[in-house]
Design a protein around this motif. Sequence first.
Motif, PDB file in Angstrom:
ATOM      1  N   ALA A  55     -31.990   6.894 -59.710  1.00 40.19           N
ATOM      2  CA  ALA A  55     -33.318   7.267 -59.239  1.00 40.19           C
ATOM      3  C   ALA A  55     -33.406   7.264 -57.714  1.00 40.19           C
ATOM      4  O   ALA A  55     -34.133   8.055 -57.119  1.00 40.19           O
ATOM      5  N   ALA A  56     -32.640   6.362 -57.077  1.00 40.57           N
ATOM      6  CA  ALA A  56     -32.716   6.229 -55.611  1.00 40.57           C
ATOM      7  C   ALA A  56     -31.825   7.227 -54.888  1.00 40.57           C
ATOM      8  O   ALA A  56     -31.975   7.413 -53.678  1.00 40.57           O
ATOM      9  N   LEU A  57     -30.926   7.881 -55.613  1.00 40.72           N
ATOM     10  CA  LEU A  57     -29.939   8.752 -54.970  1.00 40.72           C
ATOM     11  C   LEU A  57     -30.600   9.902 -54.207  1.00 40.72           C
ATOM     12  O   LEU A  57     -30.157  10.275 -53.115  1.00 40.72           O
ATOM     13  N   GLN A  58     -31.682  10.461 -54.756  1.00 46.89           N
ATOM     14  CA  GLN A  58     -32.329  11.610 -54.112  1.00 46.89           C
ATOM     15  C   GLN A  58     -32.915  11.249 -52.749  1.00 46.89           C
ATOM     16  O   GLN A  58     -33.152  12.128 -51.924  1.00 46.89           O
ATOM     17  N   TRP A  59     -33.132   9.948 -52.493  1.00 45.98           N
ATOM     18  CA  TRP A  59     -33.711   9.562 -51.206  1.00 45.98           C
ATOM     19  C   TRP A  59     -32.753   9.769 -50.044  1.00 45.98           C
ATOM     20  O   TRP A  59     -33.164   9.795 -48.888  1.00 45.98           O
ATOM     21  N   ILE A  60     -31.474   9.932 -50.328  1.00 46.28           N
ATOM     22  CA  ILE A  60     -30.521  10.246 -49.255  1.00 46.28           C
ATOM     23  C   ILE A  60     -30.873  11.596 -48.636  1.00 46.28           C
ATOM     24  O   ILE A  60     -30.805  11.776 -47.408  1.00 46.28           O
ATOM     25  N   ALA A  61     -31.259  12.548 -49.478  1.00 49.69           N
ATOM     26  CA  ALA A  61     -31.678  13.859 -48.978  1.00 49.69           C
ATOM     27  C   ALA A  61     -33.138  13.842 -48.531  1.00 49.69           C
ATOM     28  O   ALA A  61     -33.494  14.418 -47.490  1.00 49.69           O
ATOM     29  N   THR A  62     -34.005  13.157 -49.306  1.00 51.04           N
ATOM     30  CA  THR A  62     -35.436  13.176 -49.008  1.00 51.04           C
ATOM     31  C   THR A  62     -35.757  12.477 -47.690  1.00 51.04           C
ATOM     32  O   THR A  62     -36.627  12.927 -46.934  1.00 51.04           O
ATOM     33  N   ALA A  63     -35.073  11.358 -47.395  1.00 48.71           N
ATOM     34  CA  ALA A  63     -35.332  10.627 -46.154  1.00 48.71           C
ATOM     35  C   ALA A  63     -35.092  11.512 -44.938  1.00 48.71           C
ATOM     36  O   ALA A  63     -35.852  11.487 -43.962  1.00 48.71           O
ATOM     37  N   PHE A  64     -34.031  12.315 -44.996  1.00 45.20           N
ATOM     38  CA  PHE A  64     -33.731  13.246 -43.909  1.00 45.20           C
ATOM     39  C   PHE A  64     -34.794  14.334 -43.813  1.00 45.20           C
ATOM     40  O   PHE A  64     -35.310  14.630 -42.728  1.00 45.20           O
ATOM     41  N   ALA A  65     -35.155  14.926 -44.972  1.00 47.55           N
ATOM     42  CA  ALA A  65     -36.101  16.046 -44.975  1.00 47.55           C
ATOM     43  C   ALA A  65     -37.486  15.612 -44.510  1.00 47.55           C
ATOM     44  O   ALA A  65     -38.163  16.346 -43.776  1.00 47.55           O
ATOM     45  N   LEU A  66     -37.920  14.423 -44.909  1.00 43.32           N
ATOM     46  CA  LEU A  66     -39.239  13.940 -44.490  1.00 43.32           C
ATOM     47  C   LEU A  66     -39.327  13.825 -42.974  1.00 43.32           C
ATOM     48  O   LEU A  66     -40.288  14.292 -42.359  1.00 43.32           O
ATOM     49  N   ALA A  67     -38.322  13.199 -42.374  1.00 42.75           N
ATOM     50  CA  ALA A  67     -38.347  13.017 -40.917  1.00 42.75           C
ATOM     51  C   ALA A  67     -38.183  14.340 -40.191  1.00 42.75           C
ATOM     52  O   ALA A  67     -38.879  14.615 -39.201  1.00 42.75           O
ATOM     53  N   ALA A  68     -37.276  15.198 -40.666  1.00 39.09           N
ATOM     54  CA  ALA A  68     -37.003  16.467 -39.982  1.00 39.09           C
ATOM     55  C   ALA A  68     -38.208  17.385 -40.012  1.00 39.09           C
ATOM     56  O   ALA A  68     -38.560  18.013 -39.006  1.00 39.09           O
ATOM     57  N   ALA A  69     -38.870  17.495 -41.165  1.00 42.31           N
ATOM     58  CA  ALA A  69     -40.022  18.395 -41.274  1.00 42.31           C
ATOM     59  C   ALA A  69     -41.292  17.763 -40.721  1.00 42.31           C
ATOM     60  O   ALA A  69     -42.124  18.449 -40.121  1.00 42.31           O
ATOM     61  N   GLY A  70     -41.462  16.460 -40.892  1.00 46.69           N
ATOM     62  CA  GLY A  70     -42.703  15.816 -40.517  1.00 46.69           C
ATOM     63  C   GLY A  70     -42.925  15.704 -39.023  1.00 46.69           C
ATOM     64  O   GLY A  70     -44.069  15.766 -38.549  1.00 46.69           O
ATOM     65  N   PHE A  71     -41.862  15.553 -38.251  1.00 48.01           N
ATOM     66  CA  PHE A  71     -42.017  15.264 -36.824  1.00 48.01           C
ATOM     67  C   PHE A  71     -41.654  16.435 -35.910  1.00 48.01           C
ATOM     68  O   PHE A  71     -41.720  16.300 -34.699  1.00 48.01           O
ATOM     69  N   THR A  72     -41.286  17.567 -36.477  1.00 48.17           N
ATOM     70  CA  THR A  72     -40.764  18.646 -35.639  1.00 48.17           C
ATOM     71  C   THR A  72     -41.827  19.250 -34.719  1.00 48.17           C
ATOM     72  O   THR A  72     -41.553  19.571 -33.557  1.00 48.17           O
ATOM     73  N   LEU A  73     -43.066  19.404 -35.203  1.00 47.49           N
ATOM     74  CA  LEU A  73     -44.112  19.983 -34.358  1.00 47.49           C
ATOM     75  C   LEU A  73     -44.472  19.020 -33.227  1.00 47.49           C
ATOM     76  O   LEU A  73     -44.668  19.431 -32.079  1.00 47.49           O
ATOM     77  N   LEU A  74     -44.539  17.732 -33.536  1.00 49.25           N
ATOM     78  CA  LEU A  74     -44.828  16.724 -32.516  1.00 49.25           C
ATOM     79  C   LEU A  74     -43.758  16.748 -31.423  1.00 49.25           C
ATOM     80  O   LEU A  74     -44.067  16.772 -30.227  1.00 49.25           O
ATOM     81  N   PHE A  75     -42.503  16.764 -31.825  1.00 49.73           N
ATOM     82  CA  PHE A  75     -41.427  16.757 -30.835  1.00 49.73           C
ATOM     83  C   PHE A  75     -41.363  18.070 -30.060  1.00 49.73           C
ATOM     84  O   PHE A  75     -40.942  18.090 -28.898  1.00 49.73           O
ATOM     85  N   GLY A  76     -41.760  19.171 -30.699  1.00 48.78           N
ATOM     86  CA  GLY A  76     -41.812  20.433 -29.974  1.00 48.78           C
ATOM     87  C   GLY A  76     -42.789  20.366 -28.809  1.00 48.78           C
ATOM     88  O   GLY A  76     -42.522  20.886 -27.721  1.00 48.78           O
ATOM     89  N   ARG A  77     -43.921  19.706 -29.036  1.00 46.05           N
ATOM     90  CA  ARG A  77     -44.898  19.568 -27.956  1.00 46.05           C
ATOM     91  C   ARG A  77     -44.435  18.550 -26.917  1.00 46.05           C
ATOM     92  O   ARG A  77     -44.643  18.730 -25.708  1.00 46.05           O
ATOM     93  N   ILE A  78     -43.805  17.464 -27.374  1.00 49.12           N
ATOM     94  CA  ILE A  78     -43.263  16.472 -26.439  1.00 49.12           C
ATOM     95  C   ILE A  78     -42.237  17.126 -25.514  1.00 49.12           C
ATOM     96  O   ILE A  78     -42.155  16.818 -24.324  1.00 49.12           O
ATOM     97  N   ALA A  79     -41.456  18.077 -26.063  1.00 52.84           N
ATOM     98  CA  ALA A  79     -40.486  18.800 -25.234  1.00 52.84           C
ATOM     99  C   ALA A  79     -41.184  19.571 -24.126  1.00 52.84           C
ATOM    100  O   ALA A  79     -40.700  19.624 -22.989  1.00 52.84           O
ATOM    101  N   ASP A  80     -42.342  20.168 -24.435  1.00 52.70           N
ATOM    102  CA  ASP A  80     -43.112  20.883 -23.415  1.00 52.70           C
ATOM    103  C   ASP A  80     -43.602  19.932 -22.325  1.00 52.70           C
ATOM    104  O   ASP A  80     -43.613  20.274 -21.141  1.00 52.70           O
ATOM    105  N   LEU A  81     -44.018  18.741 -22.726  1.00 50.74           N
ATOM    106  CA  LEU A  81     -44.692  17.831 -21.799  1.00 50.74           C
ATOM    107  C   LEU A  81     -43.718  17.025 -20.945  1.00 50.74           C
ATOM    108  O   LEU A  81     -43.968  16.785 -19.766  1.00 50.74           O
ATOM    109  N   PHE A  82     -42.619  16.582 -21.545  1.00 45.94           N
ATOM    110  CA  PHE A  82     -41.737  15.637 -20.862  1.00 45.94           C
ATOM    111  C   PHE A  82     -40.354  16.194 -20.526  1.00 45.94           C
ATOM    112  O   PHE A  82     -39.538  15.492 -19.939  1.00 45.94           O
ATOM    113  N   GLY A  83     -40.107  17.449 -20.892  1.00 49.56           N
ATOM    114  CA  GLY A  83     -38.840  18.069 -20.530  1.00 49.56           C
ATOM    115  C   GLY A  83     -38.002  18.421 -21.747  1.00 49.56           C
ATOM    116  O   GLY A  83     -37.637  17.549 -22.534  1.00 49.56           O
ATOM    117  N   ARG A  84     -37.712  19.715 -21.897  1.00 46.38           N
ATOM    118  CA  ARG A  84     -36.936  20.166 -23.064  1.00 46.38           C
ATOM    119  C   ARG A  84     -35.489  19.693 -22.989  1.00 46.38           C
ATOM    120  O   ARG A  84     -34.905  19.257 -23.976  1.00 46.38           O
TER     121      ARG A  84
END
Length: 491
Positions: A55-84
Motif C-alpha cells: 500500500a505504501a509503495l505508490q508513495w514513492i511516486a506520489t511524494a515526488f508528484a505532489l511536491a513537483a506539481a504543488g510548488f511549481t507556480l510558487l517557485f516560478g514567481r520566486i524566480a522572477d522576484l529573487f533571480g532565475r
Amino acid sequence: MTQPEPRTHTGHHMTPRHRITLVVLLVAQFMLAVDFSILNVALPVIGSGLGFSLAALQWIATAFALAAAGFTLLFGRIADLFGRRRLFLLGLTVLGLSSLAGGLATEPWLLLTARVAQGLATAAVTPAGLSLLTTSFPEGPLRERALGLNGALMSAGFTAGAVLGGVLTDLLSWRWAFLVNVPVAAAVLAVAPSVLKESRPADRPRLDVPGAATVTGGLLSLVYGLTRAGEDGWGDPLAAGALLLGAALLALFYAVEARAAQPLVPVTVLRRRTVVWGNAAGLIAFATETSLVFLMTLYLQEVLGFSPLAAGLSFGVLGAGTVLGGTVAARVIGRLGTRRTLVTGGLLQAAATGTLLLLGEGHGWLGLLLPATFAGGVGNMLVIVGFMVTATSGLPDAEQGMATGLATMTQQVGITLGTPVMSAVVTARAGDGPVLPGIGTAVAVNTLLVLLGVTLAAWLLRTPRAHARRAAAHTPSAAPATPSPEPAAHR
C-alpha cells in the motif's frame, strides 16, 4: 485558403553563447524529465529492498508528484522576484543532494524524504530554467527553436526514463536510478555559473503569501485527489474530498489575486486568451501522451507478455517521434503559425492514437503499435511546443518566470493527471476480466481528449483578426474592424 500573416523577427542565428546556454538548460530539463519515470520499473524492487508495504509503495511516486506539481507556480514567481539563475542553481544543488540521499537510503522514510526534496527541486529548476531560456532567446524563430528542442528532450526524457530505469535496475541496482543524477547535476553546476546571466526585476515586489498558500494548497489537494482516485476509484471519499478542496482553494486563489496589490499571478494574465486556452491545450497534450505510455506499457506486459525492460525499449520509437517533432516544430510554426500548428499536431496525434483501437493479441500487432506511437509522438510534440510558445509569448521579461511557472504547472499536473484517469477507466471497464477491453476503452477516451484539445485550439485561440474576418464574411456591408496588435506567434 487564407495564408498566414508575414512575421518579422530579429536575430535568426544562434551565437556560441546561445548554444552553450541552450545545452546547459536542455541537459538540466532532460534530467528532470527522466526523473518522472525512471523509478516506475524499479518500484517493486525498491519495495522489497527497503521494506515498503504494497500500500505504501505508490508513495514513492506520489511524494515526488505532489511536491513537483504543488510548488511549481510558487517557485516560478520566486524566480522572477529573487533571480532565475540563483533559483536554478539552488534547485540543481538540492536535486543532486537529494538524489544522493535517495540512492543511499536504508529506511523508507529516508527515501520518501529524498523524493519530496527531488520534487521540490524539480518545481524550482523547471520554471527557472524555462524562464532563463525564454529570456535568453528573443521572441521569434530563435525562441521557437529553443523551445522545440526543450520540448523534444523533455518528452524523450520521460520515455528514456522508463528504459534507463529498467537497464540500471537489471544490470546494477535500483539505487543507480537516483545516483545517476549526481554527476549530471554536478556537471551542470560546474558550467552554468559562467554561462547563465542573472535576470530579475530592478524593483522587487513583495511575495503574495495568501496567493501562494491558496494555489499551493489547491494543487496539492488536486494532485492527491487524482492519485487517490486512480488507485481506489472515483467513489473513494478521500479522493472526492481532496478534489473538492482543491477546486475550492483554486477558486479562492483567483479571488485573492483579483484583490491583491502585488499578486502572484495578475488576473489580467489569467484572463489572457492565449494563456488560459494555451495552457488548457498543453494540459491535454501532456495528460494524453504520458497516460498513453502507461496504457501501452500495460498492453505490452499484460497482453503480449513483454518484460518491463523490453516494454521500455519499445518506447524508443515514441522517443524518436518526439525528438523529430521538437526538431521540426519551429519550422512548422514559422510556416503555419502557432494555432494551426497546435491543430495539425493534435489531429496527427488523435489519428495515431485512434488506430491503436485496432490492437489485438499477438506480437504481430507491434507492426501497428510502433509506427502509430512514432506518429503520435511527432504530433504531440508539435502541440507541446505550440503550447509553450503560445503561453509565453507577448509577455514582458519580468513576467516570464510567472508565465513559465504556469506552463510548468500545466505540465506537472498533466503528467500526474493522465495516468490515474486512464487507470480508473481501464479498471472500470475490465474489472476482473481480460485487460484488453479496458485498454481499448481508455484509448478511445484518450483519443476524444486529444480531439477536445484540437477544438479548444481551433476555436478559442483565434486572433481578433480572425474574428473580424469571420464577422465580415457574415455582414458584407460592415466596415472592417481594426484588430489590436497581437504577437505573430499566437496566430
